[in-house]
Design a protein around this motif. Structure first.
Motif, PDB file in Angstrom:
ATOM      1  N   TRP A   4     -45.587 -45.201 -28.672  1.00  0.00           N
ATOM      2  CA  TRP A   4     -44.909 -44.805 -29.237  1.00  0.00           C
ATOM      3  C   TRP A   4     -44.432 -45.776 -30.981  1.00  0.00           C
ATOM      4  O   TRP A   4     -43.812 -44.831 -31.767  1.00  0.00           O
ATOM      5  CB  TRP A   4     -43.242 -45.960 -28.377  1.00  0.00           C
ATOM      6  CG  TRP A   4     -43.455 -45.063 -27.155  1.00  0.00           C
ATOM      7  CD1 TRP A   4     -44.093 -46.269 -25.922  1.00  0.00           C
ATOM      8  CD2 TRP A   4     -42.241 -44.283 -27.150  1.00  0.00           C
ATOM      9  NE1 TRP A   4     -43.536 -45.258 -24.735  1.00  0.00           N
ATOM     10  CE2 TRP A   4     -42.974 -44.189 -25.286  1.00  0.00           C
ATOM     11  CE3 TRP A   4     -42.245 -43.457 -27.183  1.00  0.00           C
ATOM     12  CZ2 TRP A   4     -42.238 -43.008 -24.370  1.00  0.00           C
ATOM     13  CZ3 TRP A   4     -40.972 -42.479 -26.678  1.00  0.00           C
ATOM     14  CH2 TRP A   4     -41.705 -42.389 -24.952  1.00  0.00           C
ATOM     15  N   LEU A   5     -45.846 -46.544 -31.167  1.00  0.00           N
ATOM     16  CA  LEU A   5     -45.329 -47.461 -32.614  1.00  0.00           C
ATOM     17  C   LEU A   5     -45.929 -46.151 -33.620  1.00  0.00           C
ATOM     18  O   LEU A   5     -45.452 -46.043 -34.739  1.00  0.00           O
ATOM     19  CB  LEU A   5     -46.423 -48.575 -32.391  1.00  0.00           C
ATOM     20  CG  LEU A   5     -45.576 -49.713 -31.820  1.00  0.00           C
ATOM     21  CD1 LEU A   5     -46.553 -50.954 -31.510  1.00  0.00           C
ATOM     22  CD2 LEU A   5     -44.739 -50.117 -32.203  1.00  0.00           C
ATOM     23  N   LEU A 116     -37.645 -41.816 -27.227  1.00  0.00           N
ATOM     24  CA  LEU A 116     -37.880 -41.399 -28.669  1.00  0.00           C
ATOM     25  C   LEU A 116     -37.323 -41.968 -29.575  1.00  0.00           C
ATOM     26  O   LEU A 116     -38.071 -42.043 -30.638  1.00  0.00           O
ATOM     27  CB  LEU A 116     -38.084 -40.090 -28.094  1.00  0.00           C
ATOM     28  CG  LEU A 116     -38.945 -39.577 -29.295  1.00  0.00           C
ATOM     29  CD1 LEU A 116     -39.658 -39.961 -29.898  1.00  0.00           C
ATOM     30  CD2 LEU A 116     -38.440 -37.896 -28.609  1.00  0.00           C
ATOM     31  N   ILE A 117     -35.673 -42.010 -29.423  1.00  0.00           N
ATOM     32  CA  ILE A 117     -35.338 -42.298 -30.692  1.00  0.00           C
ATOM     33  C   ILE A 117     -35.485 -43.256 -31.252  1.00  0.00           C
ATOM     34  O   ILE A 117     -35.458 -43.912 -32.473  1.00  0.00           O
ATOM     35  CB  ILE A 117     -33.341 -42.195 -30.002  1.00  0.00           C
ATOM     36  CG1 ILE A 117     -32.631 -40.131 -29.306  1.00  0.00           C
ATOM     37  CG2 ILE A 117     -32.717 -43.336 -30.721  1.00  0.00           C
ATOM     38  CD1 ILE A 117     -31.987 -40.918 -28.852  1.00  0.00           C
ATOM     39  N   ALA A 118     -35.861 -44.517 -29.857  1.00  0.00           N
ATOM     40  CA  ALA A 118     -35.861 -46.281 -30.733  1.00  0.00           C
ATOM     41  C   ALA A 118     -37.811 -45.919 -30.972  1.00  0.00           C
ATOM     42  O   ALA A 118     -37.099 -46.396 -32.336  1.00  0.00           O
ATOM     43  CB  ALA A 118     -36.371 -46.767 -29.272  1.00  0.00           C
ATOM     44  N   ALA A 119     -38.362 -45.330 -31.073  1.00  0.00           N
ATOM     45  CA  ALA A 119     -39.859 -45.296 -31.786  1.00  0.00           C
ATOM     46  C   ALA A 119     -39.683 -44.743 -33.484  1.00  0.00           C
ATOM     47  O   ALA A 119     -40.091 -44.679 -34.279  1.00  0.00           O
ATOM     48  CB  ALA A 119     -40.230 -44.804 -30.409  1.00  0.00           C
ATOM     49  N   VAL A 120     -38.844 -43.142 -33.056  1.00  0.00           N
ATOM     50  CA  VAL A 120     -38.242 -42.604 -34.713  1.00  0.00           C
ATOM     51  C   VAL A 120     -37.488 -43.686 -35.385  1.00  0.00           C
ATOM     52  O   VAL A 120     -38.115 -43.744 -37.068  1.00  0.00           O
ATOM     53  CB  VAL A 120     -37.952 -41.179 -34.107  1.00  0.00           C
ATOM     54  CG1 VAL A 120     -37.034 -41.323 -35.403  1.00  0.00           C
ATOM     55  CG2 VAL A 120     -38.677 -40.567 -33.311  1.00  0.00           C
ATOM     56  N   GLY A 127     -33.806 -48.581 -38.642  1.00  0.00           N
ATOM     57  CA  GLY A 127     -32.623 -49.853 -37.892  1.00  0.00           C
ATOM     58  C   GLY A 127     -32.248 -48.832 -37.203  1.00  0.00           C
ATOM     59  O   GLY A 127     -32.863 -48.263 -36.097  1.00  0.00           O
ATOM     60  N   ARG A 128     -31.514 -50.059 -36.395  1.00  0.00           N
ATOM     61  CA  ARG A 128     -31.783 -49.848 -34.761  1.00  0.00           C
ATOM     62  C   ARG A 128     -30.500 -49.102 -34.552  1.00  0.00           C
ATOM     63  O   ARG A 128     -30.249 -48.686 -34.984  1.00  0.00           O
ATOM     64  CB  ARG A 128     -30.349 -51.305 -34.276  1.00  0.00           C
ATOM     65  CG  ARG A 128     -30.214 -51.479 -32.235  1.00  0.00           C
ATOM     66  CD  ARG A 128     -30.177 -53.243 -32.263  1.00  0.00           C
ATOM     67  NE  ARG A 128     -30.167 -53.785 -31.481  1.00  0.00           N
ATOM     68  CZ  ARG A 128     -29.629 -53.420 -29.531  1.00  0.00           C
ATOM     69  NH1 ARG A 128     -28.160 -52.627 -30.011  1.00  0.00           N
ATOM     70  NH2 ARG A 128     -29.874 -53.649 -28.552  1.00  0.00           N
ATOM     71  N   PRO A 129     -30.899 -48.188 -33.422  1.00  0.00           N
ATOM     72  CA  PRO A 129     -30.119 -47.014 -33.236  1.00  0.00           C
ATOM     73  C   PRO A 129     -28.824 -46.961 -33.076  1.00  0.00           C
ATOM     74  O   PRO A 129     -28.721 -47.842 -31.701  1.00  0.00           O
ATOM     75  CB  PRO A 129     -30.730 -46.091 -31.608  1.00  0.00           C
ATOM     76  CG  PRO A 129     -32.694 -46.617 -31.952  1.00  0.00           C
ATOM     77  CD  PRO A 129     -31.853 -48.833 -32.070  1.00  0.00           C
ATOM     78  N   VAL A 130     -27.657 -46.236 -33.561  1.00  0.00           N
ATOM     79  CA  VAL A 130     -26.298 -46.336 -33.911  1.00  0.00           C
ATOM     80  C   VAL A 130     -25.581 -45.198 -33.614  1.00  0.00           C
ATOM     81  O   VAL A 130     -26.040 -44.213 -33.905  1.00  0.00           O
ATOM     82  CB  VAL A 130     -25.993 -47.104 -34.862  1.00  0.00           C
ATOM     83  CG1 VAL A 130     -24.445 -47.344 -34.849  1.00  0.00           C
ATOM     84  CG2 VAL A 130     -26.192 -48.463 -34.643  1.00  0.00           C
ATOM     85  N   ARG A 166     -32.241 -50.856 -26.134  1.00  0.00           N
ATOM     86  CA  ARG A 166     -33.390 -51.566 -25.689  1.00  0.00           C
ATOM     87  C   ARG A 166     -34.720 -51.544 -25.522  1.00  0.00           C
ATOM     88  O   ARG A 166     -35.131 -52.828 -26.232  1.00  0.00           O
ATOM     89  CB  ARG A 166     -33.139 -52.072 -23.769  1.00  0.00           C
ATOM     90  CG  ARG A 166     -33.943 -52.244 -22.821  1.00  0.00           C
ATOM     91  CD  ARG A 166     -33.982 -52.353 -21.376  1.00  0.00           C
ATOM     92  NE  ARG A 166     -35.168 -51.194 -22.191  1.00  0.00           N
ATOM     93  CZ  ARG A 166     -36.447 -51.550 -21.942  1.00  0.00           C
ATOM     94  NH1 ARG A 166     -36.786 -51.952 -22.238  1.00  0.00           N
ATOM     95  NH2 ARG A 166     -37.513 -50.078 -22.042  1.00  0.00           N
ATOM     96  N   PHE A 167     -35.295 -50.692 -25.802  1.00  0.00           N
ATOM     97  CA  PHE A 167     -36.247 -50.154 -26.347  1.00  0.00           C
ATOM     98  C   PHE A 167     -36.780 -50.401 -27.493  1.00  0.00           C
ATOM     99  O   PHE A 167     -37.814 -50.702 -27.919  1.00  0.00           O
ATOM    100  CB  PHE A 167     -36.760 -48.274 -25.620  1.00  0.00           C
ATOM    101  CG  PHE A 167     -38.293 -48.533 -25.462  1.00  0.00           C
ATOM    102  CD1 PHE A 167     -39.036 -48.531 -25.024  1.00  0.00           C
ATOM    103  CD2 PHE A 167     -38.600 -47.382 -26.821  1.00  0.00           C
ATOM    104  CE1 PHE A 167     -40.068 -48.917 -24.748  1.00  0.00           C
ATOM    105  CE2 PHE A 167     -40.232 -47.150 -26.366  1.00  0.00           C
ATOM    106  CZ  PHE A 167     -40.563 -47.995 -25.248  1.00  0.00           C
ATOM    107  N   TYR A 168     -35.896 -50.499 -28.805  1.00  0.00           N
ATOM    108  CA  TYR A 168     -35.642 -50.247 -30.114  1.00  0.00           C
ATOM    109  C   TYR A 168     -36.399 -51.745 -30.468  1.00  0.00           C
ATOM    110  O   TYR A 168     -37.428 -52.112 -30.666  1.00  0.00           O
ATOM    111  CB  TYR A 168     -34.673 -49.970 -30.402  1.00  0.00           C
ATOM    112  CG  TYR A 168     -35.129 -50.168 -32.455  1.00  0.00           C
ATOM    113  CD1 TYR A 168     -34.792 -49.283 -33.443  1.00  0.00           C
ATOM    114  CD2 TYR A 168     -34.932 -52.118 -32.616  1.00  0.00           C
ATOM    115  CE1 TYR A 168     -35.683 -49.770 -34.897  1.00  0.00           C
ATOM    116  CE2 TYR A 168     -34.983 -52.057 -34.257  1.00  0.00           C
ATOM    117  CZ  TYR A 168     -35.544 -50.798 -34.690  1.00  0.00           C
ATOM    118  OH  TYR A 168     -35.044 -50.723 -36.217  1.00  0.00           O
ATOM    119  N   ASP A 169     -35.432 -52.636 -29.480  1.00  0.00           N
ATOM    120  CA  ASP A 169     -35.591 -54.548 -30.035  1.00  0.00           C
ATOM    121  C   ASP A 169     -37.425 -54.688 -29.138  1.00  0.00           C
ATOM    122  O   ASP A 169     -38.035 -55.923 -29.703  1.00  0.00           O
ATOM    123  CB  ASP A 169     -34.879 -54.430 -28.596  1.00  0.00           C
ATOM    124  CG  ASP A 169     -33.301 -54.849 -29.819  1.00  0.00           C
ATOM    125  OD1 ASP A 169     -33.600 -54.768 -30.600  1.00  0.00           O
ATOM    126  OD2 ASP A 169     -32.125 -55.466 -29.111  1.00  0.00           O
TER     127      ASP A 169
END
Length: 272
Positions: A4-5, A116-120, A127-130, A166-169
């Protein structure tokens, strides 16, 4: 996803046409979410785009496997808008059934798409997905319902964005070598009702008697309002009607007796 990273996908099956090399010097600013409007694997969506002038960077299968079809550094044709295409990552998500079942999507696909959204977002410092900011939707740029249930107001959007955030964090903490934030414990309606009942019982059981005792003391000492509701104390004796005297009654009776005693005493002194 293998990593993911670093955004290493499970599979790579690159398009040989219907995309533009490079991004004309533009930076990635957002993710654009799509659904296939079909039940498609990585290979099948590749086949579809061979005859359709369209493409996306990633395909998420119903089983959660993620494939890359256009490198992130290149421009996929997914938003029907060159400006947006040059500044976004296109993510397609497969449906698990067709129109007759209203285009459902598996929980696994929703979860992996959110990750995947979080990883991108993390990889490109978005920034954190919004939703509506760094996470956009196909229908914003073209006359389509896509991504349908994954869009705001759709039945999958909340789950998609919750997992993305959650996954972004979690990923950000892992990247920085810090503990992942723990999710806040949610209080259910039944638990909230139990807490309210507990507080109410406490107030009634603790404060109630104190208030009652305070009222009793007030009435016994002052003979104030509602005095008729209090029968006094048997230790203080009774009045002419046989009722127990209150503290006020007892003091008043004692005052009368003292006055009578003083009058008798003064009379006795005068006579002698």
């Amino acid at each position: 996803m293998k990593n993911w990273l670093t955004l290493e996908p499970d599979r790579v099956k690159l398009m040989n046409k219907h995309y533009t090399p490079g991004r004309a010097g533009n930076k990635i600013e957002c993710v654009v979410v799509h659904h296939n409007a079909g039940v498609l694997t990585i290979d099948q969506i590749w086949d579809v785009w061979q005859t359709r002038q369209a493409s996306a960077h990633y395909q998420v299968q119903s089983d959660g496997v993620i494939g890359q079809l256009v490198w992130d550094a290149d421009t996929a044709w997914h938003a029907a808008n060159q400006y947006t295409n040059q500044r976004s990552i296109g993510i397609e998500v497969s449906n698990s059934a067709g129109a007759s079942q209203d285009w459902p999507i598996t929980d696994t696909a929703i979860c992996e798409a959110g990750r995947l959204i979080a990883a991108v977002c993390l990889h490109y410092n978005l920034g954190r997905p919004v939703s509506g900011d760094n996470v956009r939707y196909h229908r914003e740029f073209y006359g389509t319902s896509c991504p349908y249930h994954l869009a705001p107001g759709g039945k999958y959007n909340a789950a998609l964005m919750a997992e993305a955030q959650r996954f972004y964090d979690e990923l950000k903490a892992k990247k920085n070598g810090t503990p992942a934030p723990q999710p806040k414990e949610e209080i259910t309606v039944s638990e909230a009702d139990r807490i309210i009942r507990h507080i109410t019982d406490y107030i009634s059981g603790f404060v109630g008697p104190i208030g009652s005792d305070t009222k009793d003391v007030r009435q016994q000492l002052t003979g104030g309002r509602d005095a008729g509701d209090y029968r006094g104390w048997p230790q203080l004796g009774k009045d002419s009607q046989g009722r127990n005297l209150t503290v006020v009654d007892a003091i008043a009776a004692l005052r009368v007796e003292l006055a009578e005693f003083r009058a008798e005493f003064d009379k006795h002194v005068e006579e002698n």
